[in-house]
Structure formats: structure tokens, C-alpha cells
Design an enzyme around this catalytic site. Structure first.
Site, PDB file in Angstrom:
ATOM      1  N   SER A  67       7.898  11.808   7.424  1.00 46.54           N
ATOM      2  CA  SER A  67       6.672  11.721   8.212  1.00 46.54           C
ATOM      3  C   SER A  67       6.751  10.673   9.330  1.00 46.54           C
ATOM      4  O   SER A  67       7.624  10.739  10.177  1.00 46.54           O
ATOM      5  CB  SER A  67       5.503  11.444   7.258  1.00 46.54           C
ATOM      6  OG  SER A  67       4.278  11.482   7.921  1.00 46.54           O
ATOM      7  N   GLU A 381      -8.786  11.901   6.271  1.00 44.08           N
ATOM      8  CA  GLU A 381      -8.619  10.460   6.188  1.00 44.08           C
ATOM      9  C   GLU A 381      -8.765   9.931   7.619  1.00 44.08           C
ATOM     10  O   GLU A 381      -8.471  10.638   8.588  1.00 44.08           O
ATOM     11  CB  GLU A 381      -7.234  10.093   5.643  1.00 44.08           C
ATOM     12  CG  GLU A 381      -7.133  10.282   4.144  1.00 44.08           C
ATOM     13  CD  GLU A 381      -5.971   9.507   3.535  1.00 44.08           C
ATOM     14  OE1 GLU A 381      -6.212   8.773   2.563  1.00 44.08           O
ATOM     15  OE2 GLU A 381      -4.839   9.630   4.014  1.00 44.08           O
ATOM     16  N   SER A 510      -2.471  -1.687  -1.996  1.00 44.30           N
ATOM     17  CA  SER A 510      -1.879  -0.546  -1.290  1.00 44.30           C
ATOM     18  C   SER A 510      -0.979   0.228  -2.246  1.00 44.30           C
ATOM     19  O   SER A 510      -0.339  -0.354  -3.118  1.00 44.30           O
ATOM     20  CB  SER A 510      -1.060  -1.046  -0.104  1.00 44.30           C
ATOM     21  OG  SER A 510      -0.164  -0.037   0.321  1.00 44.30           O
ATOM     22  N   THR A 512       1.433   2.103  -0.884  1.00 43.07           N
ATOM     23  CA  THR A 512       2.664   2.350  -0.128  1.00 43.07           C
ATOM     24  C   THR A 512       3.351   1.082   0.370  1.00 43.07           C
ATOM     25  O   THR A 512       4.461   1.138   0.870  1.00 43.07           O
ATOM     26  CB  THR A 512       2.365   3.230   1.107  1.00 43.07           C
ATOM     27  OG1 THR A 512       1.442   2.532   1.946  1.00 43.07           O
ATOM     28  CG2 THR A 512       1.763   4.565   0.716  1.00 43.07           C
TER      29      THR A 512
END
Ligand code: NG1
Ligand code: ZN
Length: 544
Positions: A67, A381, A510, A512
């Protein structure tokens, strides 16, 4: 059996890196430096085959992409039969098999899975896969393929695609022999479906002016250009679409100072931006599943139109279409957001649009799940990942409804086109782009009118490193807006927030990055900055 032997062989060919930390299948699948991934990709091939066998040979997808991450990263993720993300239960299995230390452990893991999940190895197994433009994708495809071949899986390599295109193909493949095929099973089929829905959606409408799309130097560039060949030319339609940051031959520039993630997190225009005031721009991310819009005003002030703006625009327009089609008493619309959605967007949805708004935990799978419970569920989002879901019953209603006037027919025709235009499997930058362009054309909105629908609360997203972010636990069912642990911290945050007019602030670990995130909003920019700084300082002092 022969597949057990196959697993043994192929695990020897693709040994797990010795120094490797543990692999974890998270929301984005496996994602890390590409050179650590070949053994993981191989095990994903094995697992995808098992998943397909478990589901009686339904086709499973595997996408190789990282991504918006830098070019040297890559990732592997699995797509379930209706184009959804891999079922949660199976994330554990993916993690388990990827962490087998040697060939014997890999074989044991395979045999354990066959027993645990009760897989009939005589069942057929079908997997399709694709990759983004990262050079490391080629080797990972070979590794994946060897895992598939070793366990007798029939597979199709679709080459280079966007993530949502692969999701489309998975769903199209699994529905092709049903009464509701999702679309032709080919990349061409995807463009045909998008282009024909778009043409119907803007029939009789004059789209306005031009739009420039920054494709993050990723796979979105060649795919958007391919789509353009299927759309009416700019002189026919009135819409001029320009593609920039389309250099996919130099891997170094992928996502570099451009793309949706850069624009959203940096709050500024991408490299190569040459927009004049009020010109409409959009950015895709590196695998084209996210999109944000933006423009500059006189004096080069940057204005972002993010996922919240796309959600409110879409919900507003769909609401009008449902009403104008005469379906208002039969179909309800809900918007699903996360706690990071700007408070003004939530108020606008509830108070101006008078629609239901729900808040879930971060991560698209949570939003998707909640949106799927509504007749029409709009979810985004703030970072620009999202789509609109129509329930099967709603699709039937829209399809069967008998319009009672030409005006009803007109609205209904547009609504029907949108059910085809919008990717029902996953957030899709190309599909969302055409959706936004359709709406702007119908409403005769420029970016000015779009931005003017409501005024964002001043907001700030901060982060703080802590000794152990796992110590930060949110209250169940609070959609991550309140902390249960560390004890006493939430009370302290509440005290700080109370000092600021219309203050809102929450803290969560988080998923990530090794940080806790601190998001704040207040009436005044200055207050907002101070509030987030104060909360951050408190956390640093006590837990840093
Ligand atoms: P974390 O790192 O858990 O906050 C981030 C984004 C999410 C989503 C995931 C990807 C923010 C605040 N969070 O999550 O929106 O994109 O990465 O799965 O932007
Ligand atoms: Zn993406």
C-alpha cells in the site's frame, strides 16, 4: 500424503529467515521489508489453498502489496470468497504457519491445520492472485506460487492490479454461475462495469471542468489510464481527467512525497502539485484503495477533503436519490465512522442530514462489518479508505421499484447506476473517484461548495512513544474513545479536556506503529494544540 510431502519440500526451498522476529497477520496481512517475506508468501499460498478447500473450492484471493509504505516494503494478504478480508479466526492460522521454524515444523503445522479445521484434502482448491508495481513482487509471486503448487492448488496469476481490482475478481469469480454475477471475470470486465455505470450515472448531466489525480507513482496510474480509455472523452463528457505522479518504472519514487497517505498525514499537496487556486485534485495511495481530494485557495492555503468529506457527500446524495425515487420509507441510510472522524462531520450527518451515525474501532474491517447491517451503509476512515454497502434486500428493492413519475425514474436510474459503480467488496480509489465526480456533477459543486457544507473543528493527531503500548487498553464498546488502563489516566485526560471549549480528546495504542496516538479537537486551534500537548506531556511523564 503428497501435499504433506509438498509442504516439506517447499519449506526447504523457502526457509524462514533465521534472525526473523515473529510474523503476525494483522489488518494489512503480513507487511514488512520485502526481503523478509518470501517464506511468508509461500506459507500464504499453502494457507489460501486450505481456506479454499475448507470452503469447497470457492476461489480465494491473495494480494501482494504494501500500500502506502515505502518501496522496499511489501506485504501479502488473503481475500475471502465475497471479496471481504480474511475471516478473523484464520488470521491466527496464517500467523501460526508463517512462524514454523523449519521444514518439519511447517509440515507439522500443515497437518495440525488439516485436522484442527477438518479439511478434506480431496476437495478442490482455487486461488487467484495479483501484485502491485513493487519490483519485489515478482519474487514473492514465485514463492506464493510454489506454496500453491506444492499443495495441488489451481491458481490464476492476474499480474499487476490494484488491491480493489483483485477483490472485484474474487467476487466476480465466485458469483459467475449464480443469478447475481458481480461482473465479468477479467480486468477488462472491471473497467467495463465501472465505465458503463459511470456513463449511466452522469447521463444528461454536465460534469464540471477538470480534475487531476496524483497516483503516488503506483499501480493506480496505469489502471486509471486504462479505465480512461473506456470512459467518454473529455470533449464528450465535459470532464477532463489528468493523471500525474504516474512513474511506475522507477520504484524509488513510489509513495515518495505523494499519494493519499502523504497528503493526509502531512496536510499538504504532493510533489509535482501545480494546481491553481480552487482546482480540484485527488490522490490515490500506492495500491489504489484510498483517495482524498484537496485544493488550494488564493495565498496557497491548503484545504483537504478527506474520507469524512467523501462520506458526508455520498450520504447526502444517496439520501436525496432515495427520497426522489420514492423509496424513503423503505430504505434507511447509516454512516459509519471511527473516533478520528471530525466532530463537525458527525454533527452534520446527524443534525443536517438527519441520518444515523455509528462509531466503531479503527480498521476497515470493523467499519465494513457495521455498515453491512444497514440498508445502505456508508463507511469511510478519515484517511480516505471506504465505500458504500447496499444490503441484498435493498438491492432488490432498488431493482424492483416501480417509479411513479419521470422524476422518480430519473433518480432511480442514477441510484441503480451507483449500486454498480460502487465497489461492494472494499474501499476502491478508482470507484470512489468516479462516485465523487458523479456527485459533484449532479450537485454542480466545485470544491468550494463541497468544503462549505460544514466547517471542520480544529484538530490535531499527535503520538507519543511509551515503554509499553500494550498497557493502554480501551473500554470495550467505547469505539476506543475511552481508556480502561492504565488506571486513572482517563480521569486525568477528562480533567485536562474540561478546560477547553468543546474539547474532545482520546488516546489509544496504534496497531501499526510502536506509539500511542493522541487525537484532539477544540473550538480554537490554539486550545486544541495545548490540549493535545498537555495530554501528551502527561503520558510521557508517567509512561514514557
Ligand atoms: P493505527 O496505527 O492503529 O492508528 C492506522 C490508521 C488507521 C488505519 C490503519 C491501517 C490513523 C489514526 N490510523 O491505524 O486509520 O488506516 O493504520 O490498518 O490514521
Ligand atoms: Zn492502500
Amino acid at each position: 500424503g503428497k501435499y504433506e510431502q509438498g509442504v516439506l519440500q517447499v519449506s526447504k526451498e523457502y526457509p524462514r529467515p533465521k534472525d526473523g522476529a515473529d510474523f503476525v497477520y494483522g489488518t494489512a496481512g503480513f507487511r514488512m521489508k520485502a526481503d523478509k517475506l518470501p517464506s511468508v508468501a509461500m506459507t500464504v499460498g499453502i494457507l489460501a489453498g486450505l481456506r479454499s478447500r475448507k470452503l469447497h473450492g470457492q476461489t480465494i484471493g491473495v494480494m501482494i502489496t504494501a500500500s502506502h509504505n515505502p518501496a522496499e516494503d511489501n506485504g501479502v494478504k488473503i481475500v475471502d470468497p465475497q471479496g471481504e478480508m480474511l475471516e478473523q479466526e484464520w488470521e491466527k492460522y496464517a500467523t501460526y504457519i508463517a512462524n514454523a521454524k523449519d521444514q518439519q515444523e511447517a509440515q507439522n503445522a500443515y497437518m495440525w491445520m488439516v485436522k484442527e479445521v477438518r479439511i478434506d484434502q480431496k476437495k478442490p482448491a482455487n486461488v487467484i492472485f495479483a501484485r502491485d508495481t513493487r519490483p519485489s513482487g515478482e519474487e514473492l509471486v514465485r514463492a506464493l506460487k510454489s506454496g500453491l503448487d506444492a499443495t495441488g492448488v489451481t491458481s490464476v496469476d492476474y499480474g499487476i492490479l490494484t488491491t480493489p481490482q483483485l477483490h472485484y475478481l474474487v467476487k466476480a469469480t465466485n458469483t459467475k454461475d449464480t443469478s447475481h454475477p458481480y461482473g465479468e471475470v477479467s480486468e477488462e470486465g472491471y473497467y467495463n462495469k465501472m465505465a458503463s455505470a459511470f456513463k449511466t450515472a452522469i447521463e444528461g448531466i454536465k460534469p464540471n471542468g477538470s480534475v487531476t489525480v496524483d497516483c503516488a507513482n503506483g499501480v493506480g496510474a496505469p489502471k486509471l489510464k486504462e479505465l480512461l480509455k473506456h470512459l467518454p472523452s473529455s470533449s464528450e463528457s465535459g470532464l477532463d481527467i489528468r493523471v500525474v505522479n504516474d512513474n511506475v518504472s522507477n520504484a524509488e519514487v513510489l509513495n515518495k512525497d505523494c499519494g493519499a497517505d502523504f497528503v493526509k498525514t502531512q496536510q499538504r499537496a504532493p510533489a509535482g502539485f501545480d494546481g491553481k487556486p480552487y482546482e480540484r485534485w485527488a490522490s490515490f495511495d500506492g495500491d489504489a484503495d484510498r483517495i482524498v481530494y484537496y485544493f488550494t485557495t488564493e495565498g496557497s492555503i491548503f484545504r483537504l477533503l478527506d474520507g469524512d468529506r467523501i462520506a458526508t457527500l455520498a450520504a447526502n446524495f444517496l439520501g436525496e436519490l432515495v427520497q426522489k425515487s420514492g423509496l424513503a420509507d423503505k430504505i434507511t441510510i447509516a454512516v459509519v465512522q471511527t473516533a478520528y472522524a471530525n466532530g463537525s462531520s458527525t454533527r452534520y450527518i446527524e443534525q443536517t442530514l438527519k441520518l444515523r451515525c455509528e462509531c466503531t474501532s479503527t480498521g476497515v474491517k470493523h467499519l465494513h462489518h457495521v455498515a453491512a447491517r444497514s440498508d445502505i451503509g456508508v463507511y469511510f476512515e478519515a484517511n480516505g479508505h471506504g465505500t458504500v454497502l447496499f444490503s441484498p434486500q435493498t438491492l432488490k428493492r432498488i431493482h424492483n421499484h416501480q417509479p411513479e413519475s419521470p422524476a422518480q425514474l430519473e433518480a432511480l436510474t442514477t441510484l441503480r447506476a451507483l449500486t454498480d459503480l460502487i465497489n461492494q467488496t472494499v474501499g476502491d480509489a478508482i470507484s470512489d473517484f468516479l462516485l465523487v465526480e458523479t456527485i459533484l456533477a449532479h450537485k454542480e459543486y466545485t470544491v468550494r461548495e463541497w468544503l462549505a457544507t460544514y466547517t471542520d473543528m480544529p484538530n490535531k493527531l499527535g503520538k507519543q512513544r511509551v515503554a509499553n503500548r500494550a498497557d493502554f487498553v480501551t473500554v470495550p464498546d467505547s469505539a476506543e474513545r475511552r481508556l480502561e488502563k492504565p488506571a486513572g489516566l482517563q480521569e486525568r485526560i477528562d480533567e485536562i479536556v474540561a478546560k477547553y471549549k468543546d474539547g474532545r480528546c482520546f488516546v489509544r495504542a496504534s496497531g501499526t506503529e510502536d506509539v500511542v496516538r493522541i487525537y484532539g479537537e477544540a473550538s480554537e486551534v490554539f486550545d486544541c494544540e495545548n490540549m493535545v500537548r498537555e495530554v501528551g506531556g502527561e503520558i510521557e511523564r508517567r509512561f514514557g
